[in-house]
Design an enzyme around this catalytic site. Structure first.
Site, PDB file in Angstrom:
ATOM      1  N   ASP A  67      -6.410  -3.125  -7.428  1.00 40.47           N
ATOM      2  CA  ASP A  67      -7.089  -3.741  -6.418  1.00 40.47           C
ATOM      3  C   ASP A  67      -7.360  -4.916  -6.827  1.00 40.47           C
ATOM      4  O   ASP A  67      -7.495  -5.411  -7.843  1.00 40.47           O
ATOM      5  CB  ASP A  67      -8.167  -2.977  -5.938  1.00 40.47           C
ATOM      6  CG  ASP A  67      -8.632  -3.400  -4.545  1.00 40.47           C
ATOM      7  OD1 ASP A  67      -8.012  -2.770  -3.738  1.00 40.47           O
ATOM      8  OD2 ASP A  67      -9.244  -4.368  -4.301  1.00 40.47           O
ATOM      9  N   TYR A 127     -14.538 -11.564   1.086  1.00 43.25           N
ATOM     10  CA  TYR A 127     -15.423 -10.514   0.816  1.00 43.25           C
ATOM     11  C   TYR A 127     -16.592 -10.882  -0.233  1.00 43.25           C
ATOM     12  O   TYR A 127     -17.652 -10.320   0.054  1.00 43.25           O
ATOM     13  CB  TYR A 127     -14.795  -9.320   0.017  1.00 43.25           C
ATOM     14  CG  TYR A 127     -13.466  -8.732   1.002  1.00 43.25           C
ATOM     15  CD1 TYR A 127     -13.812  -7.667   1.892  1.00 43.25           C
ATOM     16  CD2 TYR A 127     -12.249  -9.467   1.170  1.00 43.25           C
ATOM     17  CE1 TYR A 127     -12.713  -7.205   2.272  1.00 43.25           C
ATOM     18  CE2 TYR A 127     -11.226  -8.703   1.673  1.00 43.25           C
ATOM     19  CZ  TYR A 127     -11.406  -7.698   2.408  1.00 43.25           C
ATOM     20  OH  TYR A 127     -10.728  -7.045   3.195  1.00 43.25           O
ATOM     21  N   ARG A 183       0.846  -1.262   0.102  1.00 42.30           N
ATOM     22  CA  ARG A 183      -0.013  -0.128  -0.016  1.00 42.30           C
ATOM     23  C   ARG A 183       0.821   1.406  -0.121  1.00 42.30           C
ATOM     24  O   ARG A 183       0.263   2.232   0.728  1.00 42.30           O
ATOM     25  CB  ARG A 183      -0.947   0.053   1.368  1.00 42.30           C
ATOM     26  CG  ARG A 183      -2.085  -0.990   1.427  1.00 42.30           C
ATOM     27  CD  ARG A 183      -3.146  -0.753   0.126  1.00 42.30           C
ATOM     28  NE  ARG A 183      -4.221  -1.991   0.162  1.00 42.30           N
ATOM     29  CZ  ARG A 183      -5.398  -1.551   0.646  1.00 42.30           C
ATOM     30  NH1 ARG A 183      -5.326  -0.376   1.245  1.00 42.30           N
ATOM     31  NH2 ARG A 183      -5.842  -2.318   0.718  1.00 42.30           N
ATOM     32  N   ARG A 211      -6.679  11.661  -6.725  1.00 42.33           N
ATOM     33  CA  ARG A 211      -7.854  10.910  -6.480  1.00 42.33           C
ATOM     34  C   ARG A 211      -9.052  11.902  -6.067  1.00 42.33           C
ATOM     35  O   ARG A 211     -10.219  11.278  -6.297  1.00 42.33           O
ATOM     36  CB  ARG A 211      -7.497  10.004  -5.392  1.00 42.33           C
ATOM     37  CG  ARG A 211      -8.460   9.361  -4.528  1.00 42.33           C
ATOM     38  CD  ARG A 211      -8.936   8.089  -5.136  1.00 42.33           C
ATOM     39  NE  ARG A 211      -9.857   7.197  -4.179  1.00 42.33           N
ATOM     40  CZ  ARG A 211     -11.091   7.455  -4.183  1.00 42.33           C
ATOM     41  NH1 ARG A 211     -11.477   8.311  -4.793  1.00 42.33           N
ATOM     42  NH2 ARG A 211     -11.725   6.572  -3.478  1.00 42.33           N
ATOM     43  N   ARG A 216      -3.725   6.865   0.500  1.00 46.15           N
ATOM     44  CA  ARG A 216      -4.052   8.002   1.133  1.00 46.15           C
ATOM     45  C   ARG A 216      -3.046   8.776   1.922  1.00 46.15           C
ATOM     46  O   ARG A 216      -3.190   9.785   2.436  1.00 46.15           O
ATOM     47  CB  ARG A 216      -5.603   7.661   1.531  1.00 46.15           C
ATOM     48  CG  ARG A 216      -6.426   7.698   0.545  1.00 46.15           C
ATOM     49  CD  ARG A 216      -7.690   7.121   1.469  1.00 46.15           C
ATOM     50  NE  ARG A 216      -7.376   5.855   1.756  1.00 46.15           N
ATOM     51  CZ  ARG A 216      -8.251   5.022   2.650  1.00 46.15           C
ATOM     52  NH1 ARG A 216      -9.354   5.339   2.748  1.00 46.15           N
ATOM     53  NH2 ARG A 216      -8.003   3.849   2.894  1.00 46.15           N
TER      54      ARG A 216
HETATM   55  O1  CP3 Z   1       0.099  -1.833  -2.472  1.00 47.88           O
HETATM   56  C1  CP3 Z   1      -0.256  -0.800  -3.287  1.00 47.88           C
HETATM   57  O2  CP3 Z   1      -0.068   0.346  -3.210  1.00 47.88           O
HETATM   58  C2  CP3 Z   1      -1.036  -1.439  -4.572  1.00 47.88           C
HETATM   59  C3  CP3 Z   1      -2.291  -1.034  -4.792  1.00 47.88           C
HETATM   60  C4  CP3 Z   1      -3.203  -2.023  -3.970  1.00 47.88           C
HETATM   61  C5  CP3 Z   1      -4.555  -1.556  -3.477  1.00 47.88           C
HETATM   62  N1  CP3 Z   1      -5.072  -2.541  -2.869  1.00 47.88           N
HETATM   63  C6  CP3 Z   1      -5.224   0.005  -3.588  1.00 47.88           C
HETATM   64  C7  CP3 Z   1      -6.123   0.285  -2.695  1.00 47.88           C
HETATM   65  C8  CP3 Z   1      -3.246  -3.324  -3.512  1.00 47.88           C
HETATM   66  C9  CP3 Z   1      -1.972  -4.166  -3.684  1.00 47.88           C
HETATM   67  C10 CP3 Z   1      -4.329  -3.548  -2.682  1.00 47.88           C
HETATM   68  C11 CP3 Z   1      -4.534  -4.830  -2.078  1.00 47.88           C
HETATM   69  C12 CP3 Z   1      -5.835  -5.211  -1.485  1.00 47.88           C
HETATM   70  N2  CP3 Z   1      -7.080  -4.665  -1.715  1.00 47.88           N
HETATM   71  C13 CP3 Z   1      -6.066  -6.214  -0.441  1.00 47.88           C
HETATM   72  C14 CP3 Z   1      -4.901  -7.093   0.100  1.00 47.88           C
HETATM   73  C15 CP3 Z   1      -3.893  -6.330   1.117  1.00 47.88           C
HETATM   74  C16 CP3 Z   1      -4.369  -5.820   2.278  1.00 47.88           C
HETATM   75  O3  CP3 Z   1      -4.390  -4.623   2.415  1.00 47.88           O
HETATM   76  O4  CP3 Z   1      -4.829  -6.565   3.169  1.00 47.88           O
HETATM   77  C17 CP3 Z   1      -7.444  -6.082  -0.104  1.00 47.88           C
HETATM   78  C18 CP3 Z   1      -7.984  -7.124   1.041  1.00 47.88           C
HETATM   79  C19 CP3 Z   1      -8.051  -5.215  -0.681  1.00 47.88           C
HETATM   80  C20 CP3 Z   1      -9.702  -4.705  -0.840  1.00 47.88           C
HETATM   81  C21 CP3 Z   1      -9.584  -3.478  -0.284  1.00 47.88           C
HETATM   82  N3  CP3 Z   1      -9.483  -2.461  -1.131  1.00 47.88           N
HETATM   83  C22 CP3 Z   1     -10.025  -2.998   0.958  1.00 47.88           C
HETATM   84  C23 CP3 Z   1     -10.275  -3.430   1.966  1.00 47.88           C
HETATM   85  C24 CP3 Z   1      -9.820  -1.405   0.555  1.00 47.88           C
HETATM   86  C25 CP3 Z   1     -10.208  -0.512   1.594  1.00 47.88           C
HETATM   87  C26 CP3 Z   1      -9.300  -0.305   2.814  1.00 47.88           C
HETATM   88  C27 CP3 Z   1      -8.672   0.987   2.636  1.00 47.88           C
HETATM   89  O5  CP3 Z   1      -7.355   0.893   2.480  1.00 47.88           O
HETATM   90  O6  CP3 Z   1      -9.282   2.097   2.825  1.00 47.88           O
HETATM   91  C28 CP3 Z   1      -9.642  -1.075  -0.547  1.00 47.88           C
HETATM   92  C29 CP3 Z   1      -9.568   0.320  -1.267  1.00 47.88           C
HETATM   93  C30 CP3 Z   1      -8.088   0.602  -1.564  1.00 47.88           C
HETATM   94  N4  CP3 Z   1      -7.313  -0.152  -2.480  1.00 47.88           N
HETATM   95  C31 CP3 Z   1      -7.553   1.704  -1.586  1.00 47.88           C
HETATM   96  C32 CP3 Z   1      -6.148   1.704  -2.283  1.00 47.88           C
HETATM   97  C33 CP3 Z   1      -5.201   2.855  -2.465  1.00 47.88           C
HETATM   98  C34 CP3 Z   1      -8.111   3.120  -0.950  1.00 47.88           C
HETATM   99  C35 CP3 Z   1      -8.933   3.578  -1.921  1.00 47.88           C
HETATM  100  C36 CP3 Z   1      -9.237   5.107  -1.834  1.00 47.88           C
HETATM  101  O7  CP3 Z   1      -8.477   5.552  -2.310  1.00 47.88           O
HETATM  102  O8  CP3 Z   1     -10.195   5.526  -1.150  1.00 47.88           O
END
Ligand code: CP3
Length: 355
Positions: free
Chosen positions: A78, A154, A29, A42, A33
Site C-alpha cells: 500500500d 491523508y 487494484r 485475507r 476484494r
Molecule cells: O493495485 C494493486 O493491486 C496493488 C496494491 C495496492 C493497494 N493499494 C492495496 C490495497 C495499491 C497500488 C494501492 C494504492 C493506494 N492505497 C492508493 C492509490 C490508488 C487509489 O486507489 O487511489 C491509495 C489512496 C491507498 C490508500 C488506501 N488503502 C485506501 C484509501 C484504502 C481503502 C480503500 C479500499 O479499497 O478499501 C486502502 C486499503 C487497501 N489497499 C486494500 C487493498 C487491496 C483493501 C484492504 C482490504 O483488503 O481490506
C-alpha cells in the site's frame, strides 16, 4: 505479420513510445476484494499484516494472472507502507487511519528518513521473489509509491474523506505553508529512496499514485506538486524502469502532468482518450481510461469500449490499457476477464509498426 512480443517487452515499449503489436493491459487494484481467492487468503488477517507477510503478499500479487489474465503484476502493498516505515502510527479501516494527524513542523521533522530497505525490508523481499516467479512467463513486475500530495491528504486529515475534498491540507497550505512544504519535501525524499530500492529489487516500471492531485488548480499544482514529482523523476533511473504518473480525476492537469518528466500519464475516466492524446502530443505515452463501473457491462460492451479507447489513442505515442481508477470490490470477475480478453483481441492500433 511479426511475431507477438513478450509481455515485458510490450509493456516497456509502450511506456517509451516504441512500436508494439498491440497495447498491453493491467488494472489498478487488480489484487483485491473483488477476487474470492483474495478474500479467502485475507480472511482474519489485518491488512498491514498481509502486506508484511512475504509469501502471502507474493501469492496475492500473482492471483490476478491466473484469475483475470492481467499482463503485468503489481507488488501487493500500500502507498502507506513506507509511511509506516517513517514511524507514523497508522491502521487500515479499510482505508488508512493516522493516529496523530500531521499539522505541525515538529511532527514533520519526526518523520524518519531511514533506508526503506531497513525500515520495510519485506517490500523488497516480495519484489525479489515476484521477479524470480515471473521470469518464465516474461511478465513485467511493477513497483509503486504514493505521490507526496496524495499521501499528505491523508496524513494531514488523518483519514480518507468521503467527500473527496481534503480541505485540511488545503488549509495547511494556506495557513502554515512552511509546514505543508516541509511535509511534501520529506515525503518526496522518502519516495525517491523507496522507488530506487524497488527498482534495485526488480521492479521493471513504477507507478506514482497521485490520486487526489486533481483537487488542485493548475497554478497550485505547478507551485506545490510539480517540483516534488520532478525530484522523484530525477532520482529514478528511468532507463532501468519507466515511470507512470497517475491521477484519478484531473482533466485540467493533463498538460502540466505531462511536463513532469514521467514516461506515461495515467488518466481518469473523465477525460476522453482522444482529447488527452491530442493534448499531450508525443511527450508521454498514455494509460487508462476505462471507467471501472463499465466492467459491470456485457462482454460485448466492454470489447466495444476497449476498441474505442485503443482507436482514440492511435495518435498517442503509446497506450497501456487500464482503468481510470482502481477496480472496486463489487466488480464482477467476468467483467475484468472480458477487459483483458478485449486487449488481447486487438491488433496494431496505429502506435507505429513492429519492426
Ligand atoms: O493495485 C494493486 O493491486 C496493488 C496494491 C495496492 C493497494 N493499494 C492495496 C490495497 C495499491 C497500488 C494501492 C494504492 C493506494 N492505497 C492508493 C492509490 C490508488 C487509489 O486507489 O487511489 C491509495 C489512496 C491507498 C490508500 C488506501 N488503502 C485506501 C484509501 C484504502 C481503502 C480503500 C479500499 O479499497 O478499501 C486502502 C486499503 C487497501 N489497499 C486494500 C487493498 C487491496 C483493501 C484492504 C482490504 O483488503 O481490506
Amino acid at each position: 505479420m511479426s511475431a507477438a512480443l513478450d509481455p515485458t517487452t510490450r509493456l516497456l515499449r509502450a511506456c517509451r513510445g516504441e512500436p508494439v503489436d498491440r497495447p498491453p493491459v493491467w488494472l489498478m487494484r487488480q489484487a483485491g476484494r473483488y477476487l474470492p481467492e483474495y478474500r479467502r487468503l485475507r480472511a482474519g488477517i489485518p491488512f498491514l499484516d498481509m502486506c508484511r507477510d512475504v509469501s502471502k503478499a507474493v501469492e496475492v500479487s500473482l492471483q490476478p494472472v491466473a484469475a483475470v489474465g492481467t499482463e503485468a503484476v503489481i507488488l501487493f502493498s500500500d502507498i502507506f507502507v513506507p509511511v509506516a516505515g517513517m514511524g507514523v502510527a497508522l491502521d487500515f479501516a479499510p482505508g488508512p487511519v493516522i493516529a496523530d494527524p500531521i499539522r505541525r513542523l515538529d511532527q514533520v521533522e519526526a518523520l524518519a528518513l531511514r533506508d526503506p530497505r531497513e525500515s520495510v525490508p519485506y517490500v523488497f523481499e516480495i519484489l525479489r521473489r515476484l521477479r524470480a516467479e515471473l521470469a518464465a512467463q516474461r511478465l513485467p513486475l511493477l513497483g509503486f509509491a504514493g505521490a507526496p500530495f496524495t499521501l499528505a491528504c491523508y496524513l494531514v486529515r488523518g483519514k480518507g474523506d468521503p467527500e473527496r475534498r481534503y480541505e485540511e491540507l488545503h488549509a495547511l497550505m494556506r495557513d502554515a505553508p512552511e509546514v505543508a512544504r516541509a511535509l511534501l519535501d520529506r515525503l518526496a525524499e522518502m519516495t525517491v529512496q523507496d522507488l530506487a530500492a524497488q527498482v534495485e529489487a526488480g521492479a521493471q516500471a513504477v507507478q506514482l499514485f497521485d490520486t487526489w492531485a486533481g483537487l488542485l488548480s493548475e497554478a497550485e499544482y505547478r507551485d506545490w506538486v510539480l517540483p516534488g514529482i520532478r525530484r522523484i523523476v530525477a532520482g529514478l533511473d528511468r532507463a532501468a524502469a519507466p515511470l507512470i504518473l497517475f491521477a484519478s480525476d484531473a482533466p485540467h492537469l493533463v498538460e502540466i502532468m505531462a511536463e513532469s518528466g514521467c514516461d506515461v500519464l495515467s488518466i481518469g475516466a473523465r477525460v476522453e482518450m482522444a482529447e488527452a492524446a491530442r493534448r499531450v502530443g508525443r511527450k508521454v505515452s498514455l494509460q487508462g481510461n476505462l471507467d471501472p463501473a463499465e466492467l459491470t457491462g456485457s462482454r460485448e460492451h466492454i470489447f466495444a469500449r476497449v476498441r474505442a479507447i485503443a482507436a482514440a489513442a492511435a495518435p498517442a505515442r503509446g497506450l497501456i490499457l487500464n482503468l481510470g481508477h482502481g477496480v472496486t470490490p463489487d466488480t464482477p470477475v467476468e467483467g475484468v476477464r472480458a477487459f483483458t480478453a478485449a486487449a488481447r483481441s486487438l491488433g496494431n492500433v496505429g502506435n507505429g509498426d513492429v519492426p
